[in-house]
Motif scaffolding. Sequence first.
Motif, PDB file in Angstrom:
ATOM      1  N   UNK A   1       9.433   4.677  -8.240  1.00 26.46           N
ATOM      2  CA  UNK A   1       8.739   4.472  -6.971  1.00 26.46           C
ATOM      3  C   UNK A   1       8.668   5.802  -6.230  1.00 26.46           C
ATOM      4  N   UNK A   2       7.463   6.166  -5.833  1.00 23.16           N
ATOM      5  CA  UNK A   2       7.288   7.388  -5.050  1.00 23.16           C
ATOM      6  C   UNK A   2       7.640   7.127  -3.593  1.00 23.16           C
ATOM      7  N   UNK A   3       7.064   6.049  -3.012  1.00 20.69           N
ATOM      8  CA  UNK A   3       7.376   5.680  -1.633  1.00 20.69           C
ATOM      9  C   UNK A   3       6.877   4.250  -1.386  1.00 20.69           C
ATOM     10  N   UNK A   4       7.382   3.606  -0.316  1.00 23.20           N
ATOM     11  CA  UNK A   4       6.950   2.259   0.046  1.00 23.20           C
ATOM     12  C   UNK A   4       7.161   2.043   1.535  1.00 23.20           C
ATOM     13  N   UNK A   5       6.425   1.074   2.065  1.00 27.61           N
ATOM     14  CA  UNK A   5       6.583   0.717   3.481  1.00 27.61           C
ATOM     15  C   UNK A   5       6.179  -0.749   3.649  1.00 27.61           C
ATOM     16  N   UNK A   6       6.980  -1.525   4.281  1.00 28.73           N
ATOM     17  CA  UNK A   6       8.361  -1.255   4.735  1.00 28.73           C
ATOM     18  C   UNK A   6       9.316  -1.193   3.558  1.00 28.73           C
ATOM     19  N   UNK A   7      10.621  -1.205   3.815  1.00 32.12           N
ATOM     20  CA  UNK A   7      11.580  -1.038   2.730  1.00 32.12           C
ATOM     21  C   UNK A   7      11.503  -2.163   1.712  1.00 32.12           C
TER      22      UNK A   7
ATOM     23  N   UNK B   1       2.252  -4.903   3.184  1.00 32.94           N
ATOM     24  CA  UNK B   1       3.270  -3.992   2.678  1.00 32.94           C
ATOM     25  C   UNK B   1       2.662  -3.125   1.574  1.00 32.94           C
ATOM     26  N   UNK B   2       3.220  -1.923   1.379  1.00 28.02           N
ATOM     27  CA  UNK B   2       2.619  -0.974   0.422  1.00 28.02           C
ATOM     28  C   UNK B   2       3.696  -0.316  -0.441  1.00 28.02           C
ATOM     29  N   UNK B   3       3.296  -0.044  -1.677  1.00 35.89           N
ATOM     30  CA  UNK B   3       4.191   0.686  -2.583  1.00 35.89           C
ATOM     31  C   UNK B   3       3.327   1.553  -3.511  1.00 35.89           C
ATOM     32  N   UNK B   4       3.797   2.829  -3.739  1.00 38.66           N
ATOM     33  CA  UNK B   4       3.143   3.735  -4.694  1.00 38.66           C
ATOM     34  C   UNK B   4       4.184   4.051  -5.764  1.00 38.66           C
TER      35      UNK B   4
ATOM     36  N   UNK C   1      -1.119   1.904  -6.821  1.00 41.16           N
ATOM     37  CA  UNK C   1      -0.928   1.499  -5.433  1.00 41.16           C
ATOM     38  C   UNK C   1      -0.829  -0.031  -5.393  1.00 41.16           C
ATOM     39  N   UNK C   2       0.267  -0.534  -4.862  1.00 33.67           N
ATOM     40  CA  UNK C   2       0.442  -1.979  -4.674  1.00 33.67           C
ATOM     41  C   UNK C   2       0.301  -2.282  -3.184  1.00 33.67           C
TER      42      UNK C   2
END
Length: 596
Positions: free
Chosen positions: A44-50, A35-38, A72-73
């Motif tokens: 939070x700019x965006x993430x995937x998945x929710x 999973x990713x988060x910026x 970046x996580x």
Amino acid sequence: MGSPDNFNLLKKLLRSQQAKSMLCAFSKATGNVLGFRISSGSSVLCQYPDNPEREFSVMRSLEINRDRLGTLFVYSGRESESLCENMADALACSLSSMIESEHARRAVSTETLSAYRELAMLQRTADRLNRELKPSGIGSVLLDETGLSYEGGKVGAVLGFDKNSRTYSLLAGRGDDSDRIFSSFIESGTCMIFANMEKVQIVNDFGLFISAGGKNYYYKSVMVVPLTDGTSYMGYMLTAAPEGDFYLSSDKKRMETISPAAATALHNAIMFDEQKMLFDSFLNAIATAIDAKSPYTAGHCKRVPWIASELLCAANEMQKGIFADFNVTEDEINELRVAALLHDCGKISTPEWVMDKSLKLEGIINGIDIIRLKMELYKLNLILEEYRQQKGELKDTKELSERLEKAELHMKTLESLNKGGEYLDASIKAWLSDLGSIQVKLADRSSIPLLNADEIEKLSIARGTLTAAERQIIEDHVVKTVMMLREIKFPENMSDVINIAGLHHEKLNGTGYPYHMKGDEIPMKARIIAIADIFEALTAEDRPYKGPGTLSRAIEIMGYMVRDGHIDENLYHLLMESGIHVKYARQFLPPAAMDI
């Protein structure tokens, strides 16, 4: 902890939709185990998945120019720690490249936009400067294009430098009381403290005191913009602000961009002014030469332009009546002035004995003196004849005395006729013819007529003092004027000078000269000069053919000329209704002429 500014910058350089697509692609490439988060700080700019959180996570910094924008996580289960580390490095590298590329692109765009704006500003300023031909207009454009406000006590001025007198003059000013402030600034000599600056200078702790009109003005900050085109120094622009206001480096950069173009335009405007002054002085020299040719017309060529210009401006200002739609430009006013100055330049070639002829028999030799001499000889003839008839003795002289008295009366009548008038009775012409039949005997026994044909012709002149041939010489001055003016290469804005000057002796009824034009064939400006020419001549203190004129008599005669279709009725009424005739009389005529 990230700041709002960092988050906003991150949003600009890394578009969320594009970044989320990349996160989605990386997640699918790993079988959706990651999973990713910026984010930046708590944003939070965006993430995937929710809901990307897992048991294990790694962080990678997203930087630009060593400044951290965000983080970046990458999340994974414990079994995928190694994959998580590798993917974090790869994704962080890709995201950083995207950020740097966008930053570089934006930097180039900003520079390009800044350059474009600077170029557009310079082009706009140059266009405005190129349309100005007056130094004051150049100064106004420069002050307007500074982008500065002249409110709240701020002022600005452009000071022109005269290299001959080495003094400054105010070309243009902005702000409250700017004219008074900078006039005092110049008069006091304070303006000299900025005279030697070579580059645009900003001094935000200067302290400038100016006293004007009983008030004191204090300015804490000044910006000085020297105006030089590289070879000539034309002066400088000065803007000043009170305490609490100051100038920025961006103001300086703007003026560094504009000032060279303004200096060049000012140099051109000064040169144009000098050329115009040279042209005007040349015209005045011609007018002076024409006026100096005759003591009777001294000042005529300079007074006619005054009357003509006043009439044209009065017509231009009319809001109703025949002149309501009459509009003229400054160029047209100047064109009329030049035409009026030169309207009689052809008189340079007119013989003085014709132009100044105040008596019918006047010429290179005064004809009345010759007739007087012949009359004395004729009287001597009468005495000798009587002497012979009385055989050497003059006992009875009554008849002789009567004949001598009659001869003397003839002489007085001839002297009276020699003066110009407005009317001559037909009986006078017959009487002159009778005198012409009298023969005067000379010592060699030859004889000559008491009046020859030329003398009879001149004394028979009904109006004025000129014969038909002499009048033609006078009238030819208009043709000579046109010939002379055709030799001058007038600029486009004076293209009608020849036509205006060459038609000022035309009359509306077609009896004028040299072309016998009628009505609307005669242009308005030529009609104006005709009115001015006639009015000046009628009110002149002296002319060879008349004595000093009065205002009332001039208006009366011009009224007859309107009635007879010689001059424009509307211009005649405008001359009086506008008060130009009285204004002229007060300025140019002796008090005795002011009889209305």
